[in-house]
Motif scaffolding. Sequence first.
Motif, PDB file in Angstrom:
ATOM      1  N   MET A  12       0.850  -1.180   0.000  1.00 17.43           N
ATOM      2  CA  MET A  12       0.000   0.000   0.000  1.00 17.43           C
ATOM      3  C   MET A  12       0.890   1.235   0.000  1.00 17.43           C
ATOM      4  N   GLY A  13       0.686   2.114  -0.955  1.00 14.87           N
ATOM      5  CA  GLY A  13       1.443   3.355  -1.013  1.00 14.87           C
ATOM      6  C   GLY A  13       0.873   4.393  -0.059  1.00 14.87           C
ATOM      7  N   LYS A  14       1.666   5.422   0.178  1.00 11.25           N
ATOM      8  CA  LYS A  14       1.268   6.482   1.101  1.00 11.25           C
ATOM      9  C   LYS A  14       1.219   7.813   0.362  1.00 11.25           C
ATOM     10  N   ILE A  15       0.243   8.629   0.727  1.00 13.25           N
ATOM     11  CA  ILE A  15       0.102   9.972   0.183  1.00 13.25           C
ATOM     12  C   ILE A  15       0.171  10.953   1.344  1.00 13.25           C
ATOM     13  N   LEU A  16       1.082  11.924   1.251  1.00 16.77           N
ATOM     14  CA  LEU A  16       1.198  12.957   2.279  1.00 16.77           C
ATOM     15  C   LEU A  16       0.287  14.126   1.923  1.00 16.77           C
ATOM     16  N   VAL A  17      -0.395  14.653   2.926  1.00 20.67           N
ATOM     17  CA  VAL A  17      -1.177  15.872   2.765  1.00 20.67           C
ATOM     18  C   VAL A  17      -0.582  16.902   3.706  1.00 20.67           C
ATOM     19  N   PHE A  18       0.000  17.946   3.130  1.00 20.66           N
ATOM     20  CA  PHE A  18       0.600  19.018   3.922  1.00 20.66           C
ATOM     21  C   PHE A  18      -0.527  19.883   4.473  1.00 20.66           C
ATOM     22  N   ILE A  19      -0.584  20.015   5.811  1.00 21.07           N
ATOM     23  CA  ILE A  19      -1.640  20.815   6.436  1.00 21.07           C
ATOM     24  C   ILE A  19      -1.021  21.983   7.194  1.00 21.07           C
ATOM     25  N   TYR A  20      -1.736  23.100   7.172  1.00 23.50           N
ATOM     26  CA  TYR A  20      -1.251  24.314   7.835  1.00 23.50           C
ATOM     27  C   TYR A  20      -2.456  25.199   8.134  1.00 23.50           C
ATOM     28  N   ASP A  21      -2.286  26.143   9.060  1.00 21.78           N
ATOM     29  CA  ASP A  21      -3.377  27.047   9.421  1.00 21.78           C
ATOM     30  C   ASP A  21      -3.897  27.792   8.194  1.00 21.78           C
ATOM     31  N   GLU A  22      -5.203  27.882   8.097  1.00 22.45           N
ATOM     32  CA  GLU A  22      -5.889  28.593   7.017  1.00 22.45           C
ATOM     33  C   GLU A  22      -5.792  27.893   5.666  1.00 22.45           C
ATOM     34  N   MET A  23      -5.444  26.605   5.664  1.00 22.15           N
ATOM     35  CA  MET A  23      -5.425  25.876   4.386  1.00 22.15           C
ATOM     36  C   MET A  23      -6.853  25.718   3.879  1.00 22.15           C
ATOM     37  N   ALA A  24      -6.997  25.593   2.591  1.00 21.09           N
ATOM     38  CA  ALA A  24      -8.303  25.373   1.971  1.00 21.09           C
ATOM     39  C   ALA A  24      -8.558  23.870   1.927  1.00 21.09           C
ATOM     40  N   ASP A  25      -9.064  23.327   3.024  1.00 22.71           N
ATOM     41  CA  ASP A  25      -9.204  21.876   3.148  1.00 22.71           C
ATOM     42  C   ASP A  25     -10.199  21.270   2.164  1.00 22.71           C
ATOM     43  N   PHE A  26     -11.137  22.062   1.651  1.00 22.69           N
ATOM     44  CA  PHE A  26     -12.097  21.520   0.692  1.00 22.69           C
ATOM     45  C   PHE A  26     -11.395  21.060  -0.594  1.00 22.69           C
ATOM     46  N   GLU A  27     -10.207  21.586  -0.844  1.00 17.28           N
ATOM     47  CA  GLU A  27      -9.477  21.208  -2.045  1.00 17.28           C
ATOM     48  C   GLU A  27      -8.904  19.790  -1.986  1.00 17.28           C
ATOM     49  N   VAL A  28      -8.791  19.220  -0.811  1.00 15.00           N
ATOM     50  CA  VAL A  28      -8.169  17.901  -0.700  1.00 15.00           C
ATOM     51  C   VAL A  28      -9.150  16.785  -0.345  1.00 15.00           C
ATOM     52  N   THR A  29     -10.357  17.111   0.040  1.00 11.82           N
ATOM     53  CA  THR A  29     -11.255  16.052   0.511  1.00 11.82           C
ATOM     54  C   THR A  29     -11.619  15.052  -0.590  1.00 11.82           C
ATOM     55  N   PHE A  30     -11.921  15.525  -1.774  1.00 11.05           N
ATOM     56  CA  PHE A  30     -12.326  14.608  -2.842  1.00 11.05           C
ATOM     57  C   PHE A  30     -11.163  13.731  -3.306  1.00 11.05           C
ATOM     58  N   ILE A  31     -10.015  14.343  -3.554  1.00  7.00           N
ATOM     59  CA  ILE A  31      -8.873  13.569  -4.054  1.00  7.00           C
ATOM     60  C   ILE A  31      -8.371  12.576  -3.003  1.00  7.00           C
ATOM     61  N   THR A  32      -8.400  12.959  -1.722  1.00  6.13           N
ATOM     62  CA  THR A  32      -7.963  12.002  -0.698  1.00  6.13           C
ATOM     63  C   THR A  32      -8.959  10.857  -0.565  1.00  6.13           C
ATOM     64  N   HIS A  33     -10.221  11.145  -0.791  1.00 12.01           N
ATOM     65  CA  HIS A  33     -11.224  10.070  -0.786  1.00 12.01           C
ATOM     66  C   HIS A  33     -10.937   9.082  -1.923  1.00 12.01           C
ATOM     67  N   LEU A  34     -10.705   9.608  -3.121  1.00  8.88           N
ATOM     68  CA  LEU A  34     -10.417   8.733  -4.262  1.00  8.88           C
ATOM     69  C   LEU A  34      -9.163   7.899  -4.018  1.00  8.88           C
ATOM     70  N   LEU A  35      -8.123   8.544  -3.534  1.00  7.34           N
ATOM     71  CA  LEU A  35      -6.864   7.834  -3.299  1.00  7.34           C
ATOM     72  C   LEU A  35      -6.992   6.793  -2.195  1.00  7.34           C
ATOM     73  N   GLY A  36      -7.668   7.153  -1.120  1.00  6.38           N
ATOM     74  CA  GLY A  36      -7.790   6.237   0.009  1.00  6.38           C
ATOM     75  C   GLY A  36      -8.784   5.114  -0.225  1.00  6.38           C
ATOM     76  N   ALA A  37      -9.983   5.467  -0.642  1.00  2.00           N
ATOM     77  CA  ALA A  37     -11.046   4.468  -0.774  1.00  2.00           C
ATOM     78  C   ALA A  37     -10.910   3.629  -2.038  1.00  2.00           C
ATOM     79  N   ASP A  38     -10.586   4.261  -3.151  1.00  4.32           N
ATOM     80  CA  ASP A  38     -10.585   3.538  -4.421  1.00  4.32           C
ATOM     81  C   ASP A  38      -9.222   2.972  -4.819  1.00  4.32           C
ATOM     82  N   LEU A  39      -8.151   3.628  -4.409  1.00  2.81           N
ATOM     83  CA  LEU A  39      -6.814   3.145  -4.776  1.00  2.81           C
ATOM     84  C   LEU A  39      -6.049   2.574  -3.592  1.00  2.81           C
ATOM     85  N   ASP A  40      -6.702   2.495  -2.442  1.00  8.46           N
ATOM     86  CA  ASP A  40      -6.135   1.868  -1.243  1.00  8.46           C
ATOM     87  C   ASP A  40      -4.821   2.504  -0.791  1.00  8.46           C
TER      88      ASP A  40
END
Length: 116
Positions: A1-29
């Motif tokens: 299983m590969g790993k994907i890093l999501v860089f998080i910081y104060d005031e980040m636009a988190d809505f930009e990562v929710t869909f892609i992280t869902h696809l990567l996590g749920a569909d590509l494991d």
Amino acid sequence: MGKILVFIYDEMADFEVTFITHLLGADLDKEIITAGYDDKLIRSKSGIIYKPSKLIKNILDDLDDDIEGLIIPGGWNGEILKYVIGLVILRIKKIEIVLQKLLKVYNYKYLRIIRY
């Protein structure tokens, strides 16, 4: 299983990562790992609180070959540290591989592969 890093910081636009992280996590494991500069709670632009599971500086010290990508959401972070730039340079090829897999799985015409 590969790993994907999501860089998080104060005031980040988190809505930009929710869909892609869902696809990567749920569909590509892929394992989704949040990473930040400090071990502190992060408040996104939407007000949701996140906690980094790893620190960027530690990731560079023990870089794992299973890390296949890095996601950096938009927003405003007044300082760019050398650690994030180092991750981008070291992992650009891995990011391309993940994007190629997404193209094959979802056949998205609007995703482009950028070659370096």
